[in-house]
Design a protein around this motif. Sequence first.
Motif, mmCIF file in Angstrom:
data_model
loop_
_atom_site.group_PDB
_atom_site.id
_atom_site.type_symbol
_atom_site.label_atom_id
_atom_site.label_comp_id
_atom_site.label_asym_id
_atom_site.label_seq_id
_atom_site.Cartn_x
_atom_site.Cartn_y
_atom_site.Cartn_z
ATOM 1 N N THR A 160 -2.821 6.917 -1.829
ATOM 2 C CA THR A 160 -3.719 6.887 -0.742
ATOM 3 C C THR A 160 -4.159 4.922 -0.782
ATOM 4 O OG1 THR A 160 -5.464 7.848 -1.137
ATOM 5 C CG2 THR A 160 -3.584 8.375 0.979
ATOM 6 N N PHE A 166 -2.959 3.259 -2.866
ATOM 7 C CA PHE A 166 -1.868 2.093 -2.614
ATOM 8 C C PHE A 166 -2.374 1.191 -1.640
ATOM 9 C CE2 PHE A 166 2.317 1.524 -0.710
ATOM 10 C CZ PHE A 166 2.690 -0.226 -0.929
ATOM 11 N N VAL A 167 -2.098 2.386 -0.113
ATOM 12 C CA VAL A 167 -2.430 1.906 1.249
ATOM 13 C C VAL A 167 -2.914 1.333 1.580
ATOM 14 C CG1 VAL A 167 -1.948 2.480 3.828
ATOM 15 C CG2 VAL A 167 -0.478 3.429 1.752
ATOM 16 N N ARG A 168 -4.169 1.620 0.917
ATOM 17 C CA ARG A 168 -5.767 1.241 1.457
ATOM 18 C C ARG A 168 -6.142 -0.420 0.469
ATOM 19 N NH1 ARG A 168 -6.065 3.597 5.422
ATOM 20 N NH2 ARG A 168 -7.465 2.423 5.880
#
Lengths: 222, 222
Positions: free
Chosen positions: A28, A30-32
Amino acid sequence: MEQTALDDHEYRAAVTDLLGVLAYGELTAFVRMAVDSDLAPTLSLKSQMAQLAHTEYVQYTLLVEHLRSLGIDPEEAMQPFVAPFSSFHERTRPKSWLEGLVKAYVGDGIGKDFYREVSTFVAPETREVMLAALDDQTESDFVVQIVRDALRTDPTAAGRLALWGRRLMGEALSQAQAVAVERDAMSALLIGGGMDLAEVGRMFARLTENHQRRMTRLGLEA
Amino acid sequence: MEQTALDDHEYRAAVTDLLGVLAYGELTAFVRMAVDSDLAPTLSLKSQMAQLAHTEYVQYTLLVEHLRSLGIDPEEAMQPFVAPFSSFHERTRPKSWLEGLVKAYVGDGIGKDFYREVSTFVAPETREVMLAALDDQTESDFVVQIVRDALRTDPTAAGRLALWGRRLMGEALSQAQAVAVERDAMSALLIGGGMDLAEVGRMFARLTENHQRRMTRLGLEA
């Protein structure tokens, strides 16, 4: 050997949780960070933020591989933590590039401090992978300079960002507590591993001190 | 040697543009795919989409390194393409996980086909890096199965997604045309490199055919 330790049902459950929460946290993050890189005001900053995101992804893959090598299904291990992380990120959605930067620096710092504390309670093989997955090679140092520069040009930002830092810490603790209550095995690993409640208290004191140090480094009041 | 070719002002400008547009395309694809991975309905799909995004990032770093090795500033090279890519992504923001998947597969395919065509006009050193940066190792194949499965459970999706695919192709062409008009050197590389207008026409025909093949593979009408 860790494989023997894993025969113990409790230890296995605890390690599964620990690696699961760490892996999903990296995924997460990484995504954020990738999402937040979209807010970057310059190409150079976008690229640096993307680099941070990329590092989280690489660390995520280390953990996934280690889970597989222990015969643990990575997705099953991560599943219990989808809800708390999504709660955390919902409640701490950055409204500006600077808020995103502070979140990347401070949020990541809190998480990694906690995992470093916990890593002392697991077998050496898992500890080694955890520490590798926590190594941020001071990449996030670029954040410090940018936040400090921003505070110089806009002194009113200091108050807002200090508040933001406290909010991040508060939300992280509240999600961590919810997880601790739910995941018996992980809590038992700490307590059973030799931590009494006083030691747990001292651990939280250390986490808070480190958080304050990071805020100070950014030029913010903790 | 490419270094000699780079003494030619026109060639240098063309290669700068070409590597710049390719690098920035990979960087934005990385961000978009990471953002879209957030829409994934399962952890496994989120992880696979993150993997695709990660590959784009690795390819981006290859191009940035190559630009530096040629003595070209990567940020200056990418800057002219910030606006057209942001336009493209603004106009093709997926409204669902499936739209995001189709965009990743089809959009990426169109871009990579185009770069592969153009790579025949540059010196071998640059061509090699370009082809490495274009190698997707059939990672995106997982998309095909998911889209086909989705069409089986919801046949009405086929019409909507077919329209979406045509929109993606249309927007890509329209941005490409805007770029071609603006960036003389890059267009001159194609034309001067031996392409006459008829050949440019045939290139577009090949791009369209490949696009149609990809749509068919997804089970969609092009």
